[in-house]
Motif scaffolding. Sequence first.
Motif, PDB file in Angstrom:
ATOM      1  N   LEU A  49       0.833  -1.190   0.000  1.00 43.91           N
ATOM      2  CA  LEU A  49       0.000   0.000   0.000  1.00 43.91           C
ATOM      3  C   LEU A  49       0.873   1.246   0.000  1.00 43.91           C
ATOM      4  N   THR A  51       2.287   5.004   0.633  1.00 44.81           N
ATOM      5  CA  THR A  51       2.341   5.822   1.849  1.00 44.81           C
ATOM      6  C   THR A  51       1.905   7.250   1.558  1.00 44.81           C
ATOM      7  N   THR A  75      -9.748   3.466   6.611  1.00 46.32           N
ATOM      8  CA  THR A  75      -9.047   4.724   6.893  1.00 46.32           C
ATOM      9  C   THR A  75      -8.489   4.725   8.309  1.00 46.32           C
ATOM     10  N   GLN A  77      -7.313   2.131   9.797  1.00 48.51           N
ATOM     11  CA  GLN A  77      -6.086   1.325   9.750  1.00 48.51           C
ATOM     12  C   GLN A  77      -5.001   1.972   8.884  1.00 48.51           C
ATOM     13  N   HIS A  78      -5.436   2.687   7.846  1.00 51.53           N
ATOM     14  CA  HIS A  78      -4.473   3.326   6.937  1.00 51.53           C
ATOM     15  C   HIS A  78      -4.879   4.777   6.745  1.00 51.53           C
ATOM     16  N   ASN A  80      -3.643   7.401   5.624  1.00 51.01           N
ATOM     17  CA  ASN A  80      -3.305   8.151   4.409  1.00 51.01           C
ATOM     18  C   ASN A  80      -4.297   7.897   3.270  1.00 51.01           C
ATOM     19  N   GLU A 344      -4.104   0.691  -5.214  1.00 52.76           N
ATOM     20  CA  GLU A 344      -4.742   0.981  -3.925  1.00 52.76           C
ATOM     21  C   GLU A 344      -6.115   0.318  -3.837  1.00 52.76           C
ATOM     22  N   TRP A 351      -8.159  -6.519   1.044  1.00 53.32           N
ATOM     23  CA  TRP A 351      -8.338  -6.287   2.482  1.00 53.32           C
ATOM     24  C   TRP A 351      -9.760  -6.654   2.907  1.00 53.32           C
TER      25      TRP A 351
END
Lengths: 449, 306
Positions: A49, A51, A75, A77-78, A80, A344, A351
Amino acid sequence: MTLFRTRRGGTGLAVVALSAIAAAALTGCAPGSSGTASTTSQAPVSTELTTDDVVLTIADETGFPVTDKLTEEFTKQHPNVTFNITRDTFQNLTANAPKLLASDTPPDLIRLPTLGDTVKDGLVANLDPYFDAYGWDKWPASQLAPLRMTEDGTRGSGSLYQLGLGYSVTGIYMNTKLASQLGITAPPQTLDELEKDLAIAKAGGVQPIMSGDKDGVVNFVVQAAMNQYADKDEFLSWMFNEKGATFDTEGNVKGAELIRKWADAGYFPSDINAIDYFTFNSNFTGGQGLFAWNGNWEAANYQKALGSDVTYFLAPPATAGGKHVAMGAANSFSVAAKSKHLNEIAYFLNWVHTDEKARQIIVDVTGASPGGDPSLALPSVESGSLIGQALEMSSQLGAEDGQVDFMANTTAGIYAGSIIPESQLLVTSQITGQEFVERVQKFYEGEVG
Amino acid sequence: MSTRAPLITRRVAVSAAARRATIAAWLLLTPALIAYISFVIWPLILGVQYSFYDWNGIGPSTWVGFENYLTVVTDPTLLASIANAFILVAFFTVIPVGVGLMLASLIRTMKAGPFTTISQTILFLPQIIPLAAAGIAWSWMYAQTGAINQFLSAIGLGGITRSWLAGYDTALPAVGLIGSWVLTGLCTVLLLTGISKIDGSLYEAIRLDGAGWWREFFTITLPGLRQEIAVLITLTVIAALSSFDIIYTSTQGGPGRATLVPGISIFRIGFTQSDVGLASAFGIVLMVLVLAVVLPIQRLSRTSDR
């Protein structure tokens, strides 16, 4: 007072001018693109994924909150990666999808019930590279088959163009309170038993089947009957638009004739053609109707309304001990071929199928099976709940290899253009089962050509 | 020679003035013309062009000549939808204009006051409700447990209650009556305006001659309203033949194809089945049909003016 030109000469002039312009337009270049696939250069396939800060856009239908919950969790969890979700009604979205995908700013991910011409026109991204990179070959092949399409537009095989945010299953809900009043103690095991229960309900003054057909929901009942008699692979080959495939088969006719028989017996609501999906649900949850054919997506709502007075089971086979066949499909989403965030989006889709929390969200919000690798732990559900029953039905169907697609997904136009109007005639005893099958097949031939 | 010179100058001056006026006229027309060409003429030309192709709206297209038109005039489903549209003319045109005429001449004979103002407002009210909303509201009223059936039961007609939009024989009239309800107000108000323009002395004269209400209606009111009636027929026939929103929100063409109209068919063919060519051809045919019905009405009202 006139709304149009008064001078006769003026009218003539206008006609001449119009024909001249029209002729010019006709001899000009043909509408539409002549090339096929858009060849925007894509970033190399990666399962890492990014950054960078990225905003992903999703076009989804209204009343489908699972994308909100999933993206919220993603979002979290990630941080960015954020999402921008636009919604439109199912009907509008499916009508506009090709234009959205062809635009210069297509949504990255889009709810797309039927692929239609999108593959041929190069509008949706081929997910094969990600299939290999992420190892999706461990996922049930039968679940992914309807999401594949060959270059000549046949579904069921070829490259992968879609994935599901949840994989639905359909069955029959039974109001157990009404059932026990009628002396029915358990769900029927065969179509004959089901018919007996319907007759008992009719005699006991209970609406045997709650359904509606203003917008086609009765076709869950129609197809559930056909499924039990039809050759599954033959039926699927038609839904996948294979060459020479036909809807007019002995099994389909037998199923449709059974529906006509039920219509003659008065098992459907008398005003069925004025009942839409919303009214159908509120009628059933309001205690009208012994049986309702519907999908897992209503499990949570039905549970909330009817508490423990409802159970859920797969449509019974024609003969005792026979294999179950039921409709089920991915809540299918496609990635725009022009998306600048293919990596992405693929990461997000992977996921959804693998992350424990994402899988739990799918089950909690939709009651659908999360799909993915069968060796992964299934999300926890309250035992005996309708959602729990739906998950069990899903895995039973998987084990018996009995899943078929919805016939409504056969072509883009067949549901509104033929299946709904003809089924309205069938469930009100206006046409025979044979006529129903013949008319739908005729429309199909016109559309697939 | 000397006498001709001023004449020439005058001519030049006149033509220059005329030219200036023409330029000014075109300048004033330009904004409207640009809008008209880009939103009416150009789409119409494109529609004509598309109608000769087999095209899904996105990908490559194939020239098919008149095949799409052939389909429109031979497909029984499409022809049936055109027939339904003509049946709707009875509900969108005949009823509203007829009832509007009656109401307008009734209101005319009443003394102007709060009652006439209120009744005009109420009659016009449906006109400001979006047709889509009217379709939804009426589909509730037509339902098995809806207001219509409740009313029928209350006055002792419980025996004829039914789900009006679900019946094959009742759906089209039921949908048509929604149109009547919407358009009656428009017709009444427009006709009332027309009546107020009729010379009052005509009414006095005919009354002195001892004419009754009917005589007055047919001799004075009806001929006096000829132009308004022509406009209303034009508007309502167009509304009937190109109806879409009421039907889309109430029956979507069902049950079966009992209320299928060209508007719904074109929308489905073009946007759901992605057959832009056939949808365009059907659209052009619909336009020609509307013109074929409406143009003679225009001509009628014109010749009787002379």
